[in-house]
Write an enzyme that holds these catalytic residues in place. Structure first.
Site, PDB file in Angstrom:
ATOM      1  CB  CYS A 114      -1.021  -0.024   1.133  1.00  0.00           C
ATOM      2  SG  CYS A 114      -2.381   1.121   0.830  1.00  0.00           S
ATOM      3  CG  HIS A 222      -3.781  -3.307   2.832  1.00  0.00           C
ATOM      4  ND1 HIS A 222      -2.857  -2.973   3.790  1.00  0.00           N
ATOM      5  CD2 HIS A 222      -4.231  -2.141   2.321  1.00  0.00           C
ATOM      6  CE1 HIS A 222      -2.766  -1.657   3.878  1.00  0.00           C
ATOM      7  NE2 HIS A 222      -3.588  -1.125   2.992  1.00  0.00           N
ATOM      8  CD  GLU A 224      -1.764  -5.916   5.217  1.00  0.00           C
ATOM      9  OE1 GLU A 224      -1.248  -6.124   4.099  1.00  0.00           O
ATOM     10  OE2 GLU A 224      -2.400  -4.879   5.514  1.00  0.00           O
TER      11      GLU A 224
END
Ligand code: MN
Length: 254
Positions: A114, A222, A224
């Site tokens: 990001c 993102h 994660e």
């Protein structure tokens, strides 16, 4: 046995709340947890003004991770600030740009997410859209939260992963659907970086180094938040950690 690689994770300034909290450096636990699960020793990095200390921290790292966060100051790419530019953190900009430039010089592995991919592009000589509305009003929604309450793992737009890139070797080439929580994006691509993913509106959603000797990779979404739901998201962190492990083996013993 080879020790687990040490991965530096940068932080963000949290301003003091008078009477409650002194000025702090903070970062989401999510990044720390996901990198640890992938095999890293996570090392959260202070935004110190002492560059000699920062350099010594850097030298002990096997890889650098750049998390999401606030906007980059347009000063960093020599443009004047527009009203649409959001909150910035000059201390974070300074520390992250230094770490990425050192890592690029020495081919130390870097993974960026990001804001991180934006920092990577600027550190390598590129520029950013201060707000994607500045680019094209018809662009798809990149700061998009279809549900209430907001879910960071919601998949909201496709990206097309370019064949014959490092990203394609990890996640597979072609279309995949990702989350999207950014209002800035890459404008001018830095020399030395190649695009490895694009949104359907043409926006750059991922970049990597040209040199396949080192792991230098960033994505605008993102991953994660997707490690439980999408196996290729987990693989991205595992590939980074594997690269940091081999960098550690190649390095002079400490
Ligand atoms: Mn997006």
């Amino acid at each position: 046995m080879t020790p687990r690689p040490i991965i530096g994770i940068t932080t963000q300034t949290l301003d003091a709340i008078p009477g409650e909290l002194p000025r702090c450096w903070v970062m989401s636990q999510r990044y720390v947890d996901v990198l640890t699960a992938a095999g890293a020793i996570p090392w959260v990095i202070p935004l110190t003004h002492d560059m000699a200390t920062l350099r010594e921290v850097y030298e002990r790292l096997d890889g650098v991770f750049l998390p999401g966060g606030v906007d980059m100051d347009p000063d960093q790419y020599s443009e004047s600030r527009l009203p649409v530019c959001g909150v910035t953190d000059p201390d974070r900009d300074r520390v992250e740009v230094a770490l990425v430039r050192w890592a690029m010089e020495e081919q130390k592995p870097v993974l960026a997410v990001c804001r991180g991919v934006q920092v990577l592009n600027v550190a390598a000589g590129g520029t950013l859209y201060q707000d994607l509305a500045e680019w094209c009003e018809a662009a798809i929604k990149h700061d998009y939260w279809p549900n209430e309450p907001r879910q960071r793992q919601d998949l909201v737009h496709d990206v097309f992963i370019e064949p014959q890139t490092v990203l394609a070797s990890i996640m597979g080439a072609g279309a995949t659907t990702v989350n999207s929580m950014h209002h800035q994006g890459i404008k001018k691509l830095a020399p030395g970086l190649v695009v490895n993913a694009r949104a359907p509106d043409g926006l750059i959603e991922g970049v990597e180094g040209r040199d396949d000797e080192s792991f230098l990779l960033g994505v605008q979404w993102h991953p994660e938040e997707l490690v439980e739901s999408i196996s290729t998201a987990r693989r991205l962190f595992e590939a980074f950690i594997a690269s940091a492990s081999s960098h550690q083996i190649d390095a002079v013993p400490r």
